[in-house]
Design an enzyme around this catalytic site. Structure first.
Site, PDB file in Angstrom:
ATOM      1  N   ARG A  98      -5.621  43.754  54.064  1.00 59.70           N
ATOM      2  CA  ARG A  98      -6.735  42.831  53.877  1.00 59.70           C
ATOM      3  C   ARG A  98      -6.975  42.102  55.192  1.00 59.70           C
ATOM      4  NH1 ARG A  98      -3.656  38.252  52.750  1.00 59.70           N
ATOM      5  NH2 ARG A  98      -5.443  37.003  52.240  1.00 59.70           N
ATOM      6  N   ARG A 114     -12.256  33.208  56.692  1.00 63.33           N
ATOM      7  CA  ARG A 114     -12.420  31.819  56.270  1.00 63.33           C
ATOM      8  C   ARG A 114     -13.860  31.393  56.475  1.00 63.33           C
ATOM      9  NH1 ARG A 114      -7.588  29.198  59.435  1.00 63.33           N
ATOM     10  NH2 ARG A 114      -5.891  30.078  58.218  1.00 63.33           N
ATOM     11  N   ARG A 127       9.481  48.737  67.229  1.00 63.36           N
ATOM     12  CA  ARG A 127       8.324  48.616  68.094  1.00 63.36           C
ATOM     13  C   ARG A 127       8.687  47.530  69.096  1.00 63.36           C
ATOM     14  NH1 ARG A 127       3.569  46.402  68.432  1.00 63.36           N
ATOM     15  NH2 ARG A 127       3.797  44.920  66.739  1.00 63.36           N
ATOM     16  N   ARG A 136      -1.901  40.143  75.250  1.00 65.19           N
ATOM     17  CA  ARG A 136      -2.209  38.711  75.276  1.00 65.19           C
ATOM     18  C   ARG A 136      -1.540  38.021  76.457  1.00 65.19           C
ATOM     19  NH1 ARG A 136       0.872  36.058  70.140  1.00 65.19           N
ATOM     20  NH2 ARG A 136       2.915  36.878  70.662  1.00 65.19           N
ATOM     21  N   GLU A 159       1.744  39.943  77.874  1.00 60.65           N
ATOM     22  CA  GLU A 159       2.520  40.707  76.888  1.00 60.65           C
ATOM     23  C   GLU A 159       1.946  42.107  76.752  1.00 60.65           C
ATOM     24  OE1 GLU A 159       3.450  38.365  73.378  1.00 60.65           O
ATOM     25  OE2 GLU A 159       3.337  40.175  72.143  1.00 60.65           O
ATOM     26  N   TYR A 162      11.614  42.496  59.397  1.00 59.20           N
ATOM     27  CA  TYR A 162      10.977  41.421  60.150  1.00 59.20           C
ATOM     28  C   TYR A 162      11.038  40.134  59.334  1.00 59.20           C
ATOM     29  CZ  TYR A 162       7.988  38.319  62.602  1.00 59.20           C
ATOM     30  OH  TYR A 162       7.555  37.208  63.272  1.00 59.20           O
ATOM     31  N   ASP A 206      10.317  35.917  59.637  1.00 58.12           N
ATOM     32  CA  ASP A 206       9.925  34.750  60.422  1.00 58.12           C
ATOM     33  C   ASP A 206      11.118  33.799  60.456  1.00 58.12           C
ATOM     34  OD1 ASP A 206       7.359  35.018  61.475  1.00 58.12           O
ATOM     35  OD2 ASP A 206       6.425  34.632  59.532  1.00 58.12           O
TER      36      ASP A 206
HETATM   37  P1  FAD Z   1      18.235  37.478  66.770  1.00 58.99           P
HETATM   38  O1  FAD Z   1      17.476  36.338  67.287  1.00 58.99           O
HETATM   39  O2  FAD Z   1      17.904  38.837  67.288  1.00 58.99           O
HETATM   40  O3  FAD Z   1      19.787  37.210  67.039  1.00 58.99           O
HETATM   41  C1  FAD Z   1      20.765  38.212  67.008  1.00 58.99           C
HETATM   42  C2  FAD Z   1      21.807  37.863  68.052  1.00 58.99           C
HETATM   43  O4  FAD Z   1      22.925  38.746  67.905  1.00 58.99           O
HETATM   44  C3  FAD Z   1      21.288  38.044  69.484  1.00 58.99           C
HETATM   45  O5  FAD Z   1      21.530  36.886  70.235  1.00 58.99           O
HETATM   46  C4  FAD Z   1      22.110  39.230  70.009  1.00 58.99           C
HETATM   47  O6  FAD Z   1      22.385  39.129  71.405  1.00 58.99           O
HETATM   48  C5  FAD Z   1      23.384  39.106  69.199  1.00 58.99           C
HETATM   49  N1  FAD Z   1      24.108  40.376  69.092  1.00 58.99           N
HETATM   50  C6  FAD Z   1      23.628  41.559  68.662  1.00 58.99           C
HETATM   51  N2  FAD Z   1      24.576  42.513  68.740  1.00 58.99           N
HETATM   52  C7  FAD Z   1      25.686  41.907  69.242  1.00 58.99           C
HETATM   53  C8  FAD Z   1      26.981  42.370  69.579  1.00 58.99           C
HETATM   54  N3  FAD Z   1      27.332  43.660  69.445  1.00 58.99           N
HETATM   55  N4  FAD Z   1      27.886  41.495  70.053  1.00 58.99           N
HETATM   56  C9  FAD Z   1      27.552  40.186  70.237  1.00 58.99           C
HETATM   57  N5  FAD Z   1      26.325  39.696  69.939  1.00 58.99           N
HETATM   58  C10 FAD Z   1      25.406  40.549  69.464  1.00 58.99           C
HETATM   59  N6  FAD Z   1       9.088  33.930  63.830  1.00 58.99           N
HETATM   60  C11 FAD Z   1       8.354  32.851  63.498  1.00 58.99           C
HETATM   61  O7  FAD Z   1       8.675  32.159  62.522  1.00 58.99           O
HETATM   62  N7  FAD Z   1       7.271  32.487  64.244  1.00 58.99           N
HETATM   63  C12 FAD Z   1       6.870  33.197  65.329  1.00 58.99           C
HETATM   64  O8  FAD Z   1       5.877  32.845  65.975  1.00 58.99           O
HETATM   65  C13 FAD Z   1       7.611  34.368  65.693  1.00 58.99           C
HETATM   66  N8  FAD Z   1       7.255  35.087  66.745  1.00 58.99           N
HETATM   67  C14 FAD Z   1       7.971  36.219  67.058  1.00 58.99           C
HETATM   68  C15 FAD Z   1       7.577  36.980  68.160  1.00 58.99           C
HETATM   69  C16 FAD Z   1       8.258  38.126  68.491  1.00 58.99           C
HETATM   70  C17 FAD Z   1       7.833  38.945  69.702  1.00 58.99           C
HETATM   71  C18 FAD Z   1       9.349  38.557  67.675  1.00 58.99           C
HETATM   72  C19 FAD Z   1      10.064  39.841  67.976  1.00 58.99           C
HETATM   73  C20 FAD Z   1       9.762  37.797  66.606  1.00 58.99           C
HETATM   74  C21 FAD Z   1       9.078  36.616  66.280  1.00 58.99           C
HETATM   75  N9  FAD Z   1       9.490  35.804  65.221  1.00 58.99           N
HETATM   76  C22 FAD Z   1       8.745  34.690  64.891  1.00 58.99           C
HETATM   77  C23 FAD Z   1      10.701  36.121  64.441  1.00 58.99           C
HETATM   78  C24 FAD Z   1      11.983  35.460  65.002  1.00 58.99           C
HETATM   79  O9  FAD Z   1      12.187  35.892  66.320  1.00 58.99           O
HETATM   80  C25 FAD Z   1      13.170  35.831  64.127  1.00 58.99           C
HETATM   81  O10 FAD Z   1      12.977  35.349  62.836  1.00 58.99           O
HETATM   82  C26 FAD Z   1      14.541  35.307  64.606  1.00 58.99           C
HETATM   83  O11 FAD Z   1      14.704  35.403  65.972  1.00 58.99           O
HETATM   84  C27 FAD Z   1      15.638  36.096  63.928  1.00 58.99           C
HETATM   85  O12 FAD Z   1      16.909  35.559  64.207  1.00 58.99           O
HETATM   86  P2  FAD Z   1      18.214  36.452  64.037  1.00 58.99           P
HETATM   87  O13 FAD Z   1      19.368  35.565  64.260  1.00 58.99           O
HETATM   88  O14 FAD Z   1      18.159  37.228  62.783  1.00 58.99           O
HETATM   89  O15 FAD Z   1      18.116  37.570  65.187  1.00 58.99           O
END
Ligand code: FAD
Length: 366
Positions: free
Chosen positions: A172, A176, A249, A281, A301, A349, A351
């Site tokens: 969709r 607005r 991706r 962007r 980006e 994915y 947030d």
């Molecule tokens: P991560 O942040 O990936 O943390 C995982 C950690 O584990 C990393 O530090 C990594 O180094 C560590 N790790 C992995 N493997 C190992 C290993 N073998 N040994 C030791 N350490 C390790 N969310 C929003 O709400 N608003 C936004 O505007 C938004 N924008 C985004 C834009 C982009 C480009 C992306 C990709 C995501 C976006 N998000 C956004 C989502 C947000 O980034 C995630 O929700 C959040 O970062 C997830 O946290 P996490 O701890 O699950 O993962």
């Protein structure tokens, strides 16, 4: 040897939130990260006095009061509202599609005129059974918006022609009929004053953290220091890619410090929706925090095809990868000491607010 209750692999938002909650309930946690900084993908780095979102622009938004209160108990959030601008061959449009966009596109000034115009364009298309993303988008919003704001941007994002992309990518297209440029519909929104790293620092206060440590480089040792392990890294890596690699991706960033330029584009996010501009962007980081530094930092980006070894950003939830993940998940569920959580370990994915909610729920259940 010190025995911890939990070894947490990853200082991202999931790891940091769960480490905080478990520590507060009296558990001993040890957190490691293979990167040289905390915060995972929400890490912000101070450059010329500006918090730069190193792994892509992050805007906190949620309607969940529990999560909003939780993050606000560590840092103050500012009044930032995400209102991106689209630049199509030098002409600017407001996003998401709203009365401002329709005025810029067609000169219409009332909701009734805008609704009539959209309906007219949809009818003109004559598409009843869209076969691909292009037909789907035109059948939903008409050709003017599609060709100006959707087509080239989407093709740059996916590296494929819109006629070769499946319809489900655009289910969709929210429209607005009000003059409202707020990208999100959530109740709460903002950016932590002082950057996201500060939020993660606060979450990890009083927790033992070691950086530059890859869990797999010393797995046996790390497994021996705690009763249980909370793993937030890539799930396929944990099982040595035994069923093959999950695909992502990815995006790449070209970041520039523009010294002596105090305001480059007047907005945090500008999308380039034409085909000629190679990037999707430009982010101007200072505008996330209403900065008035004499310099500015911008990041261009680019979307690119993911290759082994690239930063894994967005999971690809197609048939192949979903089936593969199901197989890895079955292995993960059978692990007695290891809990898999966060975007990489769950191959989903999320947030930021969703990651926090899941980590808080997990902490409660533990
Ligand atoms: P991560 O942040 O990936 O943390 C995982 C950690 O584990 C990393 O530090 C990594 O180094 C560590 N790790 C992995 N493997 C190992 C290993 N073998 N040994 C030791 N350490 C390790 N969310 C929003 O709400 N608003 C936004 O505007 C938004 N924008 C985004 C834009 C982009 C480009 C992306 C990709 C995501 C976006 N998000 C956004 C989502 C947000 O980034 C995630 O929700 C959040 O970062 C997830 O946290 P996490 O701890 O699950 O993962």
């Amino acid at each position: 040897m010190v025995k911890f209750n939990y070894l947490i692999v990853g200082t991202g938002l999931f790891g940091a939130t769960i480490a905080h909650s478990l520590t507060r309930s009296g558990k001993q946690c040890f957190v490691i990260d293979k990167r040289s900084h905390i915060g995972g993908n929400i890490y912000t780095k101070l450059v010329n006095g500006i918090n730069v979102h190193k792994y892509g622009a992050h805007i906190f938004h949620t309607s969940n009061k529990r999560v909003w209160d939780f993050v606000n108990s560590f840092v103050e959030f500012n009044r930032y509202i995400n209102a991106p601008i689209a630049n199509y061959k030098g002409k600017l449009y407001n996003l998401p599609f709203n009365m401002n966009t329709f005025y810029q596109m067609w000169g219409v000034t009332t909701p009734e005129q805008a609704a009539t115009k959209i309906e007219e364009q949809r009818r003109e298309s004559g598409i009843t059974h869209p076969r691909n993303l292009e037909e789907q988008a035109i059948s939903l919003i008409g050709k003017d918006i599609y060709y100006t704001l959707i087509k080239d941007y989407t093709e740059k994002q996916w590296g494929r022609k819109a006629t070769e992309l499946p319809t489900f990518i655009i289910r969709r297209l929210p429209v607005r009929l009000t003059f409202d440029n707020n990208y999100f519909n959530d109740k709460y929104q903002g950016i932590p004053v002082g950057g996201y790293t500060k939020l993660v620092e606060k979450l990890l206060e009083g927790v033992e953290v070691k950086l530059d440590m890859d869990y797999f480089e010393n797995k046996e040792y790390f497994d021996s220091v705690a009763d249980r392990i909370i793993y937030t890294g890539e799930i396929d890596r944990y099982f040595d890619y035994c069923f093959g690699h999950l695909e992502y991706r990815t995006v790449s960033f070209e970041t520039e410090v523009l010294e002596g330029v105090s305001n480059y584009q007047g907005n945090a996010v500008v999308n380039y929706t034409d085909a000629e501009t190679p990037y999707t962007r430009i982010i101007e980081h200072k505008h996330f925090e209403f900065g008035n530094q004499p310099d500015t930092v911008i990041s261009k980006e680019y979307s690119k095809e993911w290759r082994l070894g690239d930063e894994p950003y967005y999971p690809v939830n197609d048939e192949r990868n979903s089936a593969l993940y199901t197989k890895y998940k079955a292995l993960a569920d059978a692990q007695e000491r290891v809990i898999f959580g966060g975007r990489l370990a769950e191959y989903k994915y999320y947030d930021m607010h969703q990651v926090i909610e899941r980590a808080l729920n997990l902490a409660n259940s533990l």
